[in-house]
Design an enzyme around this catalytic site. Structure first.
Site, PDB file in Angstrom:
ATOM      1  N   SER A 270      59.651 -13.787   1.580  1.00 21.89           N
ATOM      2  CA  SER A 270      59.883 -13.469   2.985  1.00 21.89           C
ATOM      3  C   SER A 270      58.627 -12.935   3.673  1.00 21.89           C
ATOM      4  O   SER A 270      57.598 -13.587   3.615  1.00 21.89           O
ATOM      5  CB  SER A 270      61.052 -12.482   3.071  1.00 21.89           C
ATOM      6  OG  SER A 270      61.707 -12.638   4.275  1.00 21.89           O
ATOM      7  N   HIS A 411      68.794 -16.619   1.723  1.00 22.46           N
ATOM      8  CA  HIS A 411      67.443 -16.062   1.772  1.00 22.46           C
ATOM      9  C   HIS A 411      67.303 -15.017   0.670  1.00 22.46           C
ATOM     10  O   HIS A 411      67.878 -13.929   0.769  1.00 22.46           O
ATOM     11  CB  HIS A 411      67.298 -15.409   3.154  1.00 22.46           C
ATOM     12  CG  HIS A 411      65.964 -14.801   3.415  1.00 22.46           C
ATOM     13  ND1 HIS A 411      64.842 -15.555   3.640  1.00 22.46           N
ATOM     14  CD2 HIS A 411      65.586 -13.505   3.509  1.00 22.46           C
ATOM     15  CE1 HIS A 411      63.818 -14.748   3.863  1.00 22.46           C
ATOM     16  NE2 HIS A 411      64.242 -13.501   3.782  1.00 22.46           N
TER      17      HIS A 411
HETATM   18  C1  GCU Z   1      63.153 -10.887   9.156  1.00 21.48           C
HETATM   19  C2  GCU Z   1      62.025 -11.633   9.824  1.00 21.48           C
HETATM   20  C3  GCU Z   1      61.427 -12.692   8.918  1.00 21.48           C
HETATM   21  C4  GCU Z   1      61.053 -12.104   7.591  1.00 21.48           C
HETATM   22  C5  GCU Z   1      62.224 -11.357   7.001  1.00 21.48           C
HETATM   23  C6  GCU Z   1      61.905 -10.559   5.723  1.00 21.48           C
HETATM   24  O1  GCU Z   1      64.249 -11.731   8.969  1.00 21.48           O
HETATM   25  O2  GCU Z   1      62.531 -12.185  11.011  1.00 21.48           O
HETATM   26  O3  GCU Z   1      60.283 -13.263   9.517  1.00 21.48           O
HETATM   27  O4  GCU Z   1      60.569 -13.093   6.729  1.00 21.48           O
HETATM   28  O5  GCU Z   1      62.695 -10.389   7.913  1.00 21.48           O
HETATM   29  O6  GCU Z   1      60.773 -10.274   5.442  1.00 21.48           O
HETATM   30  O7  GCU Z   1      62.857 -10.195   5.037  1.00 21.48           O
END
Ligand code: GCU
Length: 430
Positions: A270, A411
């Site tokens: 992420s 995710h």
């Molecule tokens: C949020 C953000 C993302 C990121 C994510 C994370 O969802 O919008 O861009 O990748 O956090 O790091 O968990």
């Protein structure tokens, strides 16, 4: 005289109108688009054509002419320039446990002080080296979200002394790391499997480098450089600081005889996947780059504006990037770069991009396309990238020196992902 004034007034009115139209155009829209048919028409900036029209035909030309320009564009327009490597950095091996994790590994904790100041920022690096037999070992280096003690339930891992942000809720809570959180993120860190496959695991809490909230750059390593003045528009945000911190860990790994510094893979999930991509681009000592569900500002093409956009990310997390990046809100098409170029900066080193089917916010297809579109650069080195035209079926790993899969599910960083990364590392490191 009168005519002159009225012409002048009309010009001013016209200028004001142009300004208003431009300003409205630059305002982020709020609803995320998840409809493929609504993706704006776009043309990706050319990887292999320099600004003056020179066509890049060899790896030598790529490295000499094109790569430096692209690297600089990402540095100045997206992540921000980090300061040069510090002179006063210090490493202290704090703790060594010879037969940790039931004899599976040697555990080390190394304290890295970023300055001479005794009260200055410090990071604790946790290192597991597989039991004797194959030292120096290849390694995976990834930052963690909640403190080193969250990656495994072992009571021998020190509890991080930094404050840990409560990421689930809004705002920042009193959420000091506690031993009650031991192993909380173990699902993302299959430590035993990594060790059994002969790899070392190196991690540190990302907040030790720079706490993840918008505090005007007063804390973390930013405090060492910006006591007087905020970073300029082209200077580092948090992603750049975390990537810079990973390079400081690499400085240490180069000294540690248990680790093969020529076989260190950077990995991140992420926002930390965005970070590993940037760390790998700016520091070529990392021999492999792995981006897990990194999405917008990571592997996903910005021009698709699918799921999270440059507008959304700069509104929610302005501190992650340099200020210049916000200029591209709703002006994706004006960027001289897009994220396939970030993937290409890893060449000729192996790079793996992974998505998840339910992670639409991160635009899996945009991540796949960026990985595929980096292929021409790998070809210059005589290497295979990704030839597939379409997203592969879920749970299949494809590619040569550029790897890709889309895992079924949400995710996250799962054992399935790690197994693919371990296979990829076996293929390229052994
Ligand atoms: C949020 C953000 C993302 C990121 C994510 C994370 O969802 O919008 O861009 O990748 O956090 O790091 O968990």
């Amino acid at each position: 005289m009168d005519i002159k004034w009225s012409v002048l007034r009309s010009v001013r009115v016209l200028l004001a109108l142009v300004f208003i139209v431009f300003w409205i155009g630059a305002m982020p829209t709020n609803a995320a688009n998840y409809d493929e048919s609504k993706i704006p028409r776009y043309v990706l900036p050319e990887l292999l054509k320099d600004q003056d029209g020179t066509v890049i035909e060899s790896a030598e030309q790529w490295e000499r002419i094109r790569r430096p320009v692209i690297l600089r564009d990402f540095q100045q327009r997206v992540y921000g320039e980090a300061p040069s490597d510090p002179e006063s950095i210090r490493y202290r091996v704090d703790r060594v446990i010879q037969r940790a994790l039931n004899g599976q590994a040697t555990q080390k904790e190394i304290v890295i002080s970023f300055s001479d100041r005794p009260d200055g920022p410090q990071m604790t690096v946790l290192l597991f080296v597989p039991a004797p037999g194959n030292q120096p070992a290849p390694a995976f280096l990834g930052l963690n979200f909640g403190g080193n003690h969250t990656i495994h339930s072992s009571p021998d891992i020190s509890v991080t002394s930094s404050w840990v942000r409560n990421d689930e809720g809004a705002g920042i809570k009193d959420n000091r790391a506690s031993s009650a959180h031991r192993g909380r993120a173990a699902g993302r860190w299959p430590v035993e499997q990594i060790l059994q496959r002969g790899y070392a695991l190196v991690t540190a809490y990302y907040g030790d480098i720079d706490p993840d909230f918008d505090d005007g750059f007063k804390n973390g390593v930013h405090s060492l450089y910006h006591a007087e003045k905020k970073p300029d528009r082209h200077e580092w945000g948090s992603i750049s600081a975390w990537a810079w911190g990973m390079s400081r860990i690499m400085d240490y790994l180069e000294q540690d005889s248990d680790i093969d510094e020529a076989r260190v893979a950077v990995i991140g999930h992420s926002r930390l996947g965005k970070t590993s991509l940037w760390a790998g681009a700016r520091d070529r000592r990392f021999a492999m780059v792995i981006s897990n569900n990194s999405g917008c500002g990571g592997a996903a093409l910005s021009r698709r504006q699918f799921g999270e956009t440059i507008g959304r990310i700069n509104t929610s997390f302005p501190h992650w990037f340099c200020d210049n990046f916000s200029w591209y809100i709703s002006r994706e098409g004006l960027m001289p770069i897009d994220q396939h170029m970030l993937v290409a900066l890893a060449a000729p080193r192996p790079i793996y991009v992974a998505s998840a089917t339910e992670d639409r916010w991160a635009d899996p297809k945009g991540e796949f396309l960026a990985a595929r579109e980096a292929t021409p650069v790998y070809r210059l080195y005589g290497l295979e990238g990704i030839e597939a035209e379409e997203l592969p079926e879920p749970d299949q790993s494809i590619g040569g020196h550029i790897g890709y899969h889309i895992r079924t599910g949400a995710h996250d960083l799962k054992l399935f992902d790690w197994e693919r990364y371990l296979d990829f590392a076996d293929r390229h490191f052994r």
